[in-house]
Design a protein around this motif. Structure first.
Motif, PDB file in Angstrom:
ATOM      1  N   MET A  61       0.808  -1.183   0.000  1.00  0.00           N
ATOM      2  CA  MET A  61       0.000   0.000   0.000  1.00  0.00           C
ATOM      3  C   MET A  61       0.864   1.267   0.000  1.00  0.00           C
ATOM      4  N   LEU A  62       2.141   1.135   0.330  1.00  0.00           N
ATOM      5  CA  LEU A  62       3.017   2.305   0.353  1.00  0.00           C
ATOM      6  C   LEU A  62       3.468   2.745  -1.031  1.00  0.00           C
ATOM      7  N   TYR A  63       3.497   1.857  -1.974  1.00  0.00           N
ATOM      8  CA  TYR A  63       4.124   2.151  -3.269  1.00  0.00           C
ATOM      9  C   TYR A  63       3.084   2.369  -4.356  1.00  0.00           C
ATOM     10  N   LEU A  64       2.267   3.400  -4.176  1.00  0.00           N
ATOM     11  CA  LEU A  64       1.183   3.673  -5.107  1.00  0.00           C
ATOM     12  C   LEU A  64       1.407   4.927  -5.943  1.00  0.00           C
ATOM     13  N   GLN A  65       2.526   5.622  -5.743  1.00  0.00           N
ATOM     14  CA  GLN A  65       2.754   6.885  -6.437  1.00  0.00           C
ATOM     15  C   GLN A  65       3.446   6.670  -7.781  1.00  0.00           C
ATOM     16  N   SER A  66       3.213   7.619  -8.656  1.00  0.00           N
ATOM     17  CA  SER A  66       3.893   7.653  -9.953  1.00  0.00           C
ATOM     18  C   SER A  66       4.754   8.906 -10.007  1.00  0.00           C
ATOM     19  N   ILE A  67       5.912   8.774 -10.627  1.00  0.00           N
ATOM     20  CA  ILE A  67       6.829   9.900 -10.803  1.00  0.00           C
ATOM     21  C   ILE A  67       7.276   9.928 -12.251  1.00  0.00           C
ATOM     22  N   THR A  68       7.942  10.994 -12.611  1.00  0.00           N
ATOM     23  CA  THR A  68       8.599  11.078 -13.908  1.00  0.00           C
ATOM     24  C   THR A  68      10.047  11.481 -13.655  1.00  0.00           C
ATOM     25  N   ILE A  69      10.967  10.662 -14.138  1.00  0.00           N
ATOM     26  CA  ILE A  69      12.381  11.008 -14.068  1.00  0.00           C
ATOM     27  C   ILE A  69      12.661  11.947 -15.229  1.00  0.00           C
ATOM     28  N   LEU A  70      13.290  13.074 -14.938  1.00  0.00           N
ATOM     29  CA  LEU A  70      13.668  14.049 -15.965  1.00  0.00           C
ATOM     30  C   LEU A  70      15.173  14.002 -16.140  1.00  0.00           C
ATOM     31  N   ARG A  71      15.620  13.768 -17.362  1.00  0.00           N
ATOM     32  CA  ARG A  71      17.050  13.683 -17.664  1.00  0.00           C
ATOM     33  C   ARG A  71      17.397  14.741 -18.702  1.00  0.00           C
ATOM     34  N   ALA A  72      18.347  15.584 -18.367  1.00  0.00           N
ATOM     35  CA  ALA A  72      18.743  16.681 -19.248  1.00  0.00           C
ATOM     36  C   ALA A  72      19.360  16.152 -20.537  1.00  0.00           C
ATOM     37  N   ALA A  73      19.087  16.854 -21.625  1.00  0.00           N
ATOM     38  CA  ALA A  73      19.762  16.577 -22.887  1.00  0.00           C
ATOM     39  C   ALA A  73      21.178  17.134 -22.795  1.00  0.00           C
ATOM     40  N   THR A  74      22.051  16.663 -23.633  1.00  0.00           N
ATOM     41  CA  THR A  74      23.426  17.153 -23.652  1.00  0.00           C
ATOM     42  C   THR A  74      23.633  18.027 -24.878  1.00  0.00           C
ATOM     43  N   THR A  75      24.166  19.210 -24.657  1.00  0.00           N
ATOM     44  CA  THR A  75      24.483  20.115 -25.756  1.00  0.00           C
ATOM     45  C   THR A  75      25.963  20.467 -25.675  1.00  0.00           C
ATOM     46  N   THR A  76      26.448  21.084 -26.720  1.00  0.00           N
ATOM     47  CA  THR A  76      27.848  21.496 -26.772  1.00  0.00           C
ATOM     48  C   THR A  76      27.900  23.012 -26.845  1.00  0.00           C
ATOM     49  N   ASP A  77      28.739  23.608 -25.998  1.00  0.00           N
ATOM     50  CA  ASP A  77      28.864  25.065 -26.025  1.00  0.00           C
ATOM     51  C   ASP A  77      29.850  25.501 -27.113  1.00  0.00           C
ATOM     52  N   GLU A  78      30.063  26.811 -27.220  1.00  0.00           N
ATOM     53  CA  GLU A  78      30.905  27.344 -28.296  1.00  0.00           C
ATOM     54  C   GLU A  78      32.369  26.915 -28.191  1.00  0.00           C
ATOM     55  N   TYR A  79      32.764  26.362 -27.042  1.00  0.00           N
ATOM     56  CA  TYR A  79      34.144  25.913 -26.848  1.00  0.00           C
ATOM     57  C   TYR A  79      34.299  24.406 -27.005  1.00  0.00           C
ATOM     58  N   GLY A  80      33.205  23.730 -27.339  1.00  0.00           N
ATOM     59  CA  GLY A  80      33.250  22.286 -27.543  1.00  0.00           C
ATOM     60  C   GLY A  80      33.017  21.476 -26.275  1.00  0.00           C
ATOM     61  N   ASN A  81      32.631  22.123 -25.187  1.00  0.00           N
ATOM     62  CA  ASN A  81      32.367  21.434 -23.931  1.00  0.00           C
ATOM     63  C   ASN A  81      30.913  20.968 -23.878  1.00  0.00           C
ATOM     64  N   GLU A  82      30.712  19.758 -23.383  1.00  0.00           N
ATOM     65  CA  GLU A  82      29.351  19.252 -23.213  1.00  0.00           C
ATOM     66  C   GLU A  82      28.754  19.827 -21.933  1.00  0.00           C
ATOM     67  N   LYS A  83      27.472  20.189 -22.021  1.00  0.00           N
ATOM     68  CA  LYS A  83      26.771  20.691 -20.839  1.00  0.00           C
ATOM     69  C   LYS A  83      25.324  20.241 -20.889  1.00  0.00           C
TER      70      LYS A  83
END
Length: 111
Positions: A1-23
Motif C-alpha cells: 500500500m506504500l508504493y502507489l505513487q507515480s513519478i517522472t524522471i527528468l534527464r537533461a539533454a546534452t548540448t555542446t557550447d561554443e568551446y566544444g564542452n558538453e553541458k
C-alpha cells in the motif's frame, strides 16, 4: 500500500557550447515515467536568507523490494506537480543473494 505513487524522471539533454564542452540542457528533458514508488517528505526544511528568501524542502524516494530504477544523481524527479533535484548518490541497497533490494534517493525541492 506504500508504493502507489507515480513519478517522472527528468534527464537533461546534452548540448555542446561554443568551446566544444558538453553541458546539460533542461529545455527539453527526456521524460521517463515510473509507477509503484513512494515519495515522502524528509525531516525538516532549510531557509537560506543570504541573498533572498528561499525555502528548501527535502523529500525521500523509495522503491519496493526488487525494484531498481535508472535514476542518476544528475536527474530531476517530478512528483505531484513538483520538480525536485536528486541530491547526492542514489542508494542501491543490495539484496541477499545478489541484485538490488530497493533504492532510496534524497530529493530537494527549492521554492
Amino acid at each position: 500500500m506504500l508504493y502507489l505513487q507515480s513519478i517522472t524522471i527528468l534527464r537533461a539533454a546534452t548540448t555542446t557550447d561554443e568551446y566544444g564542452n558538453e553541458k546539460a540542457s533542461w529545455a527539453d528533458p527526456l521524460r521517463i515515467p515510473v509507477s509503484g514508488v513512494n515519495v515522502q517528505p524528509a525531516a525538516g526544511s532549510d531557509e537560506d536568507t543570504d541573498d533572498k528568501q528561499l525555502t528548501v524542502t527535502g523529500w525521500r524516494l523509495y522503491t519496493p523490494r526488487g525494484m531498481d530504477l535508472d535514476l542518476r544523481e544528475t536527474d530531476r524527479v517530478e512528483a505531484e506537480g513538483t520538480v525536485m533535484q536528486v541530491v547526492g548518490k542514489v542508494a542501491r541497497w543490495p539484496a541477499p543473494g545478489g541484485g538490488v533490494h530497493h533504492i532510496e534517493a534524497d530529493l530537494r525541492e527549492v521554492d
